[in-house]
Design a protein around this motif. Structure first.
Motif, PDB file in Angstrom:
ATOM      1  N   TYR A  68     -60.659 -13.607  -3.106  1.00 16.24           N
ATOM      2  CA  TYR A  68     -60.683 -14.689  -3.885  1.00 16.24           C
ATOM      3  C   TYR A  68     -60.477 -14.139  -5.381  1.00 16.24           C
ATOM      4  CZ  TYR A  68     -61.580 -19.128  -6.340  1.00 16.24           C
ATOM      5  OH  TYR A  68     -61.534 -20.265  -7.315  1.00 16.24           O
ATOM      6  N   GLU A  69     -61.601 -13.234  -5.603  1.00 17.39           N
ATOM      7  CA  GLU A  69     -61.650 -12.560  -6.840  1.00 17.39           C
ATOM      8  C   GLU A  69     -60.661 -11.556  -7.093  1.00 17.39           C
ATOM      9  OE1 GLU A  69     -65.192 -10.523  -7.921  1.00 17.39           O
ATOM     10  OE2 GLU A  69     -66.462 -11.833  -7.015  1.00 17.39           O
ATOM     11  N   TRP A  73     -57.821 -11.718 -10.228  1.00 10.09           N
ATOM     12  CA  TRP A  73     -57.298 -10.631 -10.881  1.00 10.09           C
ATOM     13  C   TRP A  73     -55.739 -10.601 -11.115  1.00 10.09           C
ATOM     14  CZ3 TRP A  73     -59.897  -8.898 -14.894  1.00 10.09           C
ATOM     15  CH2 TRP A  73     -61.396  -8.570 -14.846  1.00 10.09           C
ATOM     16  N   ARG A  77     -54.974 -11.112 -15.744  1.00  4.45           N
ATOM     17  CA  ARG A  77     -55.398  -9.691 -15.807  1.00  4.45           C
ATOM     18  C   ARG A  77     -56.525  -9.437 -16.636  1.00  4.45           C
ATOM     19  NH1 ARG A  77     -51.033  -5.912 -16.795  1.00  4.45           N
ATOM     20  NH2 ARG A  77     -50.751  -7.465 -18.557  1.00  4.45           N
ATOM     21  N   VAL A  78     -57.113 -10.256 -17.493  1.00  3.63           N
ATOM     22  CA  VAL A  78     -58.109 -10.252 -18.646  1.00  3.63           C
ATOM     23  C   VAL A  78     -59.330 -10.848 -18.099  1.00  3.63           C
ATOM     24  CG1 VAL A  78     -58.595 -10.603 -20.918  1.00  3.63           C
ATOM     25  CG2 VAL A  78     -56.202 -10.528 -20.505  1.00  3.63           C
ATOM     26  N   TYR A  79     -59.377 -12.286 -17.551  1.00  4.62           N
ATOM     27  CA  TYR A  79     -60.611 -12.609 -17.324  1.00  4.62           C
ATOM     28  C   TYR A  79     -60.983 -12.779 -15.718  1.00  4.62           C
ATOM     29  CZ  TYR A  79     -60.467 -14.012 -22.221  1.00  4.62           C
ATOM     30  OH  TYR A  79     -60.588 -13.974 -23.484  1.00  4.62           O
ATOM     31  N   GLY A  80     -59.926 -12.396 -14.749  1.00  2.00           N
ATOM     32  CA  GLY A  80     -60.235 -12.853 -13.538  1.00  2.00           C
ATOM     33  C   GLY A  80     -60.473 -14.149 -13.097  1.00  2.00           C
ATOM     34  N   CYS A  81     -61.773 -14.215 -12.280  1.00  2.00           N
ATOM     35  CA  CYS A  81     -61.985 -15.514 -12.016  1.00  2.00           C
ATOM     36  C   CYS A  81     -63.260 -15.970 -12.792  1.00  2.00           C
ATOM     37  CB  CYS A  81     -62.568 -15.752 -10.527  1.00  2.00           C
ATOM     38  SG  CYS A  81     -64.174 -14.640 -10.288  1.00  2.00           S
ATOM     39  N   VAL A  82     -63.471 -15.105 -13.861  1.00  2.00           N
ATOM     40  CA  VAL A  82     -64.290 -15.300 -14.716  1.00  2.00           C
ATOM     41  C   VAL A  82     -63.997 -16.381 -15.884  1.00  2.00           C
ATOM     42  CG1 VAL A  82     -65.935 -14.680 -16.658  1.00  2.00           C
ATOM     43  CG2 VAL A  82     -65.603 -13.295 -14.451  1.00  2.00           C
ATOM     44  N   TYR A  84     -61.969 -18.868 -14.507  1.00  2.00           N
ATOM     45  CA  TYR A  84     -61.951 -20.152 -13.961  1.00  2.00           C
ATOM     46  C   TYR A  84     -63.444 -20.514 -14.141  1.00  2.00           C
ATOM     47  CZ  TYR A  84     -61.400 -23.358 -10.031  1.00  2.00           C
ATOM     48  OH  TYR A  84     -61.312 -24.442  -9.347  1.00  2.00           O
ATOM     49  N   ILE A  85     -64.365 -19.521 -13.957  1.00  2.00           N
ATOM     50  CA  ILE A  85     -65.804 -19.903 -14.263  1.00  2.00           C
ATOM     51  C   ILE A  85     -65.972 -20.691 -15.558  1.00  2.00           C
ATOM     52  CG2 ILE A  85     -68.106 -19.277 -14.461  1.00  2.00           C
ATOM     53  CD1 ILE A  85     -67.616 -17.139 -12.108  1.00  2.00           C
TER      54      ILE A  85
END
Lengths: 141, 141
Positions: A68-69, A73, A77-82, A84-85
């Motif tokens: 998932y993670e 990414w 490419r900058v924030y990944g799943c963060v 989405y968080i």
């Protein structure tokens, strides 16, 4: 004894896939992309260590999270799943504000309904104490 | 020219920290844990590749996301920050259900308020058409 078909990790690294290969249950040879995406972000060695530190029954869940993670990414490419968080946190804060606002409006509406019911009951009571046209004035009946 | 103090990555790998070291702006030597946690999950080589693929002004954001995810893996070795995503999704669904439920209750309360106002206005109108005790019966004045 070697597996007839090496897992996606062993195939990628051109190694013999042992029967107890830690990757084999989660990275089948017919889905090389699943391993490739995880390998690109976390690296084979780190994934092996992470899986080794877990009991067998939890490894499948960890692989799902890693995939998932890693996919997140690949998309961002900058924030990944963060990223989405952060988006989920904003949506949650907005929904909680709406809940709070609607609760206030509902409290006001219910208080007004109570007032109106009270006023209506009072009017009905007053009306019942008041002679109607048919009753005529008191003392004339 | 070497930096007087190598970054946390170069220090860990005991390498010379060049002035253009890609890690130096984000992993200072006085916070070795920040690099260690990222290194453990993603690996130095992968982090370098990920940063190299980004323009300089976005690398700081990517490092923050990498640190966030790596810390989440340190806390939850099975789900990492994907566990947090699942929790946020559940909280959001719950808040959205609450919004929907409160909106329905508010619609009902506002409709009842309208009905009560309408009934009160009608009663007032009827009352004004009805003689009071002081008026006496029609035709007797």
């Amino acid at each position: 004894m070697a597996r007839p078909s090496p897992c996606a990790s062993c195939k990628r690294r051109r190694r013999r896939c042992a029967t107890d290969c830690i990757f084999a249950p989660y990275f089948p040879s017919d889905d090389p992309q699943k391993f490739a995406v995880v390998h690109k972000v976390f690296g084979t060695s780190n994934v092996r260590k992470m899986l080794q530190e877990l009991p067998v029954h939890q490894r499948g869940y960890a692989v799902r999270s890693l995939v998932y993670e890693a996919k997140a990414w690949a998309i961002d490419r900058v924030y990944g799943c963060v990223g989405y968080i952060a988006s989920l946190k904003n949506q949650l804060a907005e929904a909680q504000n709406q809940v709070s606002e609607l609760q206030k409006q509902l409290d006001v509406a219910q208080a007004q309904e109570l007032d109106l019911n009270h006023a209506a009951n009072k009017r009905n009571f007053d009306l019942n104490q008041r002679p109607s046209r048919e009753d005529g004035p008191s003392g004339l009946n």
